[in-house]
Design an enzyme around this catalytic site. Sequence first.
Site, short mmCIF file in Angstrom:
data_model
loop_
_atom_site.label_atom_id
_atom_site.label_comp_id
_atom_site.label_asym_id
_atom_site.label_seq_id
_atom_site.Cartn_x
_atom_site.Cartn_y
_atom_site.Cartn_z
N CYS A 78 -46.69 -26.02 -21.25
CA CYS A 78 -44.54 -27.02 -20.60
C CYS A 78 -43.79 -26.73 -21.81
O CYS A 78 -43.67 -26.32 -22.34
CB CYS A 78 -45.13 -27.84 -20.33
N HIS A 169 -49.18 -27.38 -16.61
CA HIS A 169 -49.97 -28.38 -17.36
C HIS A 169 -51.56 -27.85 -17.00
O HIS A 169 -52.29 -28.45 -15.53
CB HIS A 169 -49.70 -29.46 -16.49
N GLU A 171 -54.48 -28.44 -17.54
CA GLU A 171 -55.39 -29.93 -17.61
C GLU A 171 -55.40 -30.36 -17.00
O GLU A 171 -56.29 -31.87 -17.82
CB GLU A 171 -54.27 -30.65 -19.61
N1 GLN Z 1 -38.54 -30.92 -19.37
C1 GLN Z 1 -39.50 -31.35 -19.45
C2 GLN Z 1 -38.80 -30.68 -21.39
O1 GLN Z 1 -38.02 -29.84 -21.05
C3 GLN Z 1 -40.99 -30.25 -20.45
C4 GLN Z 1 -41.43 -30.97 -19.43
C5 GLN Z 1 -43.16 -31.49 -19.33
O2 GLN Z 1 -43.67 -30.80 -20.20
N2 GLN Z 1 -43.62 -31.89 -18.22
O3 GLN Z 1 -38.89 -30.66 -22.58
#
Ligand code: GLN
EC number: 4.3.3.6
Length: 191
Positions: A78, A169, A171
């Site tokens: 992410c 995610h 995890e």
């Molecule tokens: N929207 C977040 C970002 O741009 C990422 C979101 C996340 O890691 N759950 O960093």
Amino acid sequence: MKIGVLALQGAVAEHLRMLEEAGAVAVAVKKVEELDDLDGLVIPGGESTTISKLMHKYGFIEAIRQFGEQKKPIFGTCAGAILLANQINGQDDFHLGLMDIKVERNAFGRQKESFEVTMPVAGVAADYLAVFIRAPYIMEVGENGQVLAKYEDKIVVARNGHYLAAAFHPELTEDTRLHKFFLDMVKEYRS
Ligand code: GLN
């Protein structure tokens, strides 16, 4: 096998637990010296701009670039995928710029801020439950990269050599198969 989880902000404890369950020794990394004896590194989800600021502040940008240049595997999830990318759509700069992927932040729109979906991930699972939270997607993967999963035609898991990126995610469930896949990459690069 010793794997670090960058512990400046974000979903650290969950990654540590998953890595241990997948068979590694997992440690939280808060100082650059703690990278020294690691075989691989996970950069967790969170807020990429916040993590990036802290990485600059504590010297992690250079230290993680060196880590990656030594061909030690890095798994970005992410926000971690955004931090690894060498192109961020609509921005001139990048954070680490280690992985040849182009990402777009918050790619799934407001009505879909967070959602779960079961999808095949090539080489990992036919039925992987992916949890998306204000997730990015991967717009392009560089020449030698492989697309491992797509959701609604958007790339959500990609590998390029010793770098692995997931938009979701991994995890946050009990499924350790993607972490095991990463540990296999680490073994490959260790031998
Ligand atoms: N929207 C977040 C970002 O741009 C990422 C979101 C996340 O890691 N759950 O960093």
